[in-house]
Scaffold this motif. Sequence first.
Motif, PDB file in Angstrom:
ATOM      1  N   LYS A 137      32.412  31.211  48.373  1.00 29.50           N
ATOM      2  CA  LYS A 137      33.401  31.963  47.603  1.00 29.50           C
ATOM      3  C   LYS A 137      34.779  31.309  47.593  1.00 29.50           C
ATOM      4  CE  LYS A 137      31.142  36.395  48.655  1.00 29.50           C
ATOM      5  NZ  LYS A 137      31.314  37.720  49.287  1.00 29.50           N
ATOM      6  N   GLN A 166      36.674  31.188  44.480  1.00 29.66           N
ATOM      7  CA  GLN A 166      37.079  32.462  43.888  1.00 29.66           C
ATOM      8  C   GLN A 166      38.444  32.935  44.407  1.00 29.66           C
ATOM      9  OE1 GLN A 166      33.976  35.424  44.409  1.00 29.66           O
ATOM     10  NE2 GLN A 166      32.361  33.888  44.191  1.00 29.66           N
ATOM     11  N   THR A 174      42.134  33.503  44.849  1.00 28.54           N
ATOM     12  CA  THR A 174      43.284  33.361  43.950  1.00 28.54           C
ATOM     13  C   THR A 174      44.615  33.670  44.635  1.00 28.54           C
ATOM     14  OG1 THR A 174      43.010  35.647  43.206  1.00 28.54           O
ATOM     15  CG2 THR A 174      41.919  33.919  41.911  1.00 28.54           C
ATOM     16  N   ALA A 179      40.352  37.644  45.897  1.00 25.08           N
ATOM     17  CA  ALA A 179      39.871  37.179  44.594  1.00 25.08           C
ATOM     18  C   ALA A 179      40.324  38.239  43.618  1.00 25.08           C
ATOM     19  CB  ALA A 179      38.350  37.034  44.580  1.00 25.08           C
TER      20      ALA A 179
END
Length: 336
Positions: free
Chosen positions: A46, A49, A51, A129
Amino acid sequence: MHSRSLLILIALAGASVIGAGTVITADQPVRSLPAGQKLFADLAAKQGQVTRIRLTQGKDSLTFEKKGDVWTLAEKSGYPVAPEKIRQILVDLTEVETLEAKTAKADLLPRLDLGEGDGARARHLTLYAGETVLADVFLGKLRSAAINAAALGLDKPMLYLRKAGDGQAWLVESRLNPKVEALEYLNKDLFDIAQDKVATVTLTPAEGPAVEIGRAPGDATPPDVAVLNPPEGRVSKKGWDVSGVVAALEGMSFEDVRPAQDIPVDGPATEARFTLAEGGPVVVTLRKLDGADWAIFSGENDALKPTHGWAFKLPSYKIERLTKSLADLTEEPKTN
């Protein structure tokens, strides 16, 4: 249990004192996680993913935000972060491996720097994320290896941590040790223009005459440079006094950064203009804010692209070179 983890636990058991200063073992049924378990193994798939990353300790906080393919730091007005620093956090968190369950009592957690609330010393690391939390963990004290661990080849970094919302503390093997210091994460190297690429330099102080520097008359071999406009009765100094000014753009780095719009444009300014053998000129304008010199770079030169829109606090030795005066760079002729 993994054989390596068993050896680490044996080494730990041989130490009478630990880095935290107190031995705290689990005093309630140990959770089902065995030693050698990666606490955030699912994060490996992940990482792309993520952010946003939030790192706090007490009143200090850092917020890393991914904008397109670039990681930025909100506390520095969105200045880009060195990407390897973010990768290191993600990789280190993914590799966190349990060694031993510790206390699950709330009143003992502060001894491991894993408490919450006012005065808590834990670092709180959260990965998002979008608005979804991917990982949420408190990082506590670093743990010193047992005295015989190095001999066994087991002197790996260790620390105490616990997942947010879970009172169980763990001793883990991990290199995860992020500092809550903004400048630790910025790429402070701006550009590098060698002095032999510089044709001329003009230093224009806030007050007083400008200084013109170029190749020494009769010798075009770099780095032989001289002041071209010495006052009457004086001559250019030789050596590093003058060539150091020409070399000011080499290894250009900074100590702090802020938006250029924060710097007032009224008031005195010092300017250093470098013309290059190839490419457009580089102009460094120095202005004062809160007693410090802030540099704004301008000019049509590709090397300056990372600097557009920003003002930088340069190392003191760079400021010294950029603010030399005619008096600094010239002297009375030496008599034999």
